[in-house]
Design an enzyme around this catalytic site. Sequence first.
Site, short mmCIF file in Angstrom:
data_model
loop_
_atom_site.label_atom_id
_atom_site.label_comp_id
_atom_site.label_asym_id
_atom_site.label_seq_id
_atom_site.Cartn_x
_atom_site.Cartn_y
_atom_site.Cartn_z
N SER A 130 -3.06 -7.91 3.50
CA SER A 130 -3.45 -7.35 4.66
C SER A 130 -3.87 -8.78 5.23
O SER A 130 -3.53 -9.02 6.51
CB SER A 130 -4.52 -6.45 4.82
OG SER A 130 -3.98 -5.25 4.14
N HIS B 60 1.02 -1.21 0.13
CA HIS B 60 -0.01 0.06 0.11
C HIS B 60 0.77 1.25 0.11
O HIS B 60 0.56 2.28 -0.71
CB HIS B 60 -0.95 -0.08 1.21
CG HIS B 60 -2.02 -1.13 1.32
ND1 HIS B 60 -2.07 -1.63 2.23
CD2 HIS B 60 -2.85 -1.44 0.30
CE1 HIS B 60 -3.22 -2.55 2.21
NE2 HIS B 60 -3.68 -2.29 1.10
N LYS C 123 -16.08 -6.97 6.88
CA LYS C 123 -14.92 -7.61 6.62
C LYS C 123 -14.30 -7.74 8.17
O LYS C 123 -13.15 -8.57 8.42
CB LYS C 123 -13.85 -6.80 6.08
CG LYS C 123 -13.95 -6.58 4.48
CD LYS C 123 -12.76 -6.12 3.93
CE LYS C 123 -12.94 -6.28 2.18
NZ LYS C 123 -11.57 -5.69 1.61
#
Length: 170
Positions: free
Chosen positions: A139, A23, A47
Amino acid sequence: MTDTPAPRTGFYPGTFDPVTSGHMDIIERAAGLVDRLVIGVAENREKHPLLPLEERLLCLRTDIEPLNIGRATPITVVGFTGLVVHAARTHGAHAIIRGLRAVADFEYENQMFGMNQHMAPDIDALFLMAREGHQYISSRLVKEIARLDGDISGFVPPFTRRHILARLRG
């Protein structure tokens, strides 16, 4: 009198749970392509994020500080809920920036681009390929490694690493 063009604004959305070195690479590269970069951190409770929105905002704001040194227009970090195109429009974005790691990312992002273009034809998309050293980082995998006491220092910026480890060992 000359008309000054509006700054080209990019909106880079994601959950950033946690922000990864991949990122950060996209952020740094995107900042060089637009006049103004806004990073949008999605609430997205579906999520089930490890870090609440406020902590993800803190991590990103802290980890991008070095990127803002000497910038005429600082990179900003905002939280948002709802559709990405609505958040992008709220922040005056001309383009939604997305990072791509592999073909699977392209297929998903291409579909999202089509939907977003239908809803907001005035907002374009800018896709940046992950650099070779970041293509495997996600992630989800970073969180799994951290939960299993693995070393995540090569995958996340330093502040985020300390924050994740403190939360998990907490």
